[in-house]
Design an enzyme around this catalytic site. Structure first.
Site, PDB file in Angstrom:
ATOM      1  N   LYS A  48      33.347 -68.923   9.344  1.00 46.50           N
ATOM      2  CA  LYS A  48      33.991 -68.797   9.232  1.00 46.50           C
ATOM      3  C   LYS A  48      35.881 -69.388   9.949  1.00 46.50           C
ATOM      4  O   LYS A  48      36.412 -69.719   8.844  1.00 46.50           O
ATOM      5  CB  LYS A  48      33.886 -69.815   7.589  1.00 46.50           C
ATOM      6  CG  LYS A  48      32.581 -70.326   7.188  1.00 46.50           C
ATOM      7  CD  LYS A  48      32.972 -70.719   5.530  1.00 46.50           C
ATOM      8  CE  LYS A  48      30.496 -71.479   4.916  1.00 46.50           C
ATOM      9  NZ  LYS A  48      30.597 -71.860   3.893  1.00 46.50           N
ATOM     10  N   HIS A  49      36.402 -69.147   9.577  1.00 48.25           N
ATOM     11  CA  HIS A  49      37.226 -69.081  10.526  1.00 48.25           C
ATOM     12  C   HIS A  49      37.335 -68.646  12.369  1.00 48.25           C
ATOM     13  O   HIS A  49      36.235 -68.643  13.147  1.00 48.25           O
ATOM     14  CB  HIS A  49      37.558 -67.794  10.580  1.00 48.25           C
ATOM     15  CG  HIS A  49      36.756 -66.473  10.964  1.00 48.25           C
ATOM     16  ND1 HIS A  49      36.090 -65.479  10.073  1.00 48.25           N
ATOM     17  CD2 HIS A  49      37.521 -65.769  11.765  1.00 48.25           C
ATOM     18  CE1 HIS A  49      35.764 -64.198  10.411  1.00 48.25           C
ATOM     19  NE2 HIS A  49      35.767 -64.772  11.547  1.00 48.25           N
TER      20      HIS A  49
END
Ligand code: T46
Length: 130
Positions: A48-49
């Site tokens: 999630k980045h």
């Protein structure tokens, strides 16, 4: 297409199989760091980045897992399960890792040392930097 895979040569004989990875030879960067993750629970989503600069190769050396790749315009889901296959993830790609099988070990070869300042962990910010 965002997905870019590298297939590594398998050196197999009656003893089993060996795979060799050499920086700037069968992958496109110098390896500054290696890390791996295991024991990931079934419902967990990691990642999630995106990264500002980092390039990486992900290899699922045991079991399987899925990777979501998102370049801000399109999204792709990639299943990793082959022990001789590496998924290249360049900079400015949002990634999520999920659906880890019980025995999954995800090995990552990275072009840079660990640097928290290289991470963009907010999706809006990721879109705005493109
Ligand atoms: C990525 C995906 C594929 C370190 O101390 N050194 C390291 O080299 C790394 C990668 C992490 N850490 C520490 C930082 C956190 O306290 O380990 C902990 C877990 O890291 P993170 O939450 O960033 O892990 P993931 O699985 O969400 O993401 C990792 C990489 O960080 C990232 O660069 O692209 O795997």
């Amino acid at each position: 297409m965002i997905e870019r895979k590298f297939e590594f040569e398998e050196h197999g004989d009656s003893r089993g199989t060996l795979v060799s990875i050499e920086q700037l030879n069968n992958i496109p960067f110098e390896i500054k760091r290696v890390y791996y993750m295991y024991g990931t629970n079934e419902n967990v989503v990691r990642g999630k980045h995106s990264h500002k600069n980092l390039k990486q190769i992900l290899i699922c050396i045991s079991g399987s897992c899925k990777i979501l790749l998102d370049n801000g315009k399109e999204k792709e889901e990639v299943l990793l399960y082959k022990k001789n296959e590496g998924l290249y993830i360049g900079n400015n790609i949002w990634r999520e890792m999920f659906d880890f099988s019980e025995e999954a070990v995800l090995l990552v070869l990275a072009s840079e040392y660990y640097n928290e300042n290289d991470y963009i962990r907010d999706y809006e910010m990721f879109i705005n930097t493109l």
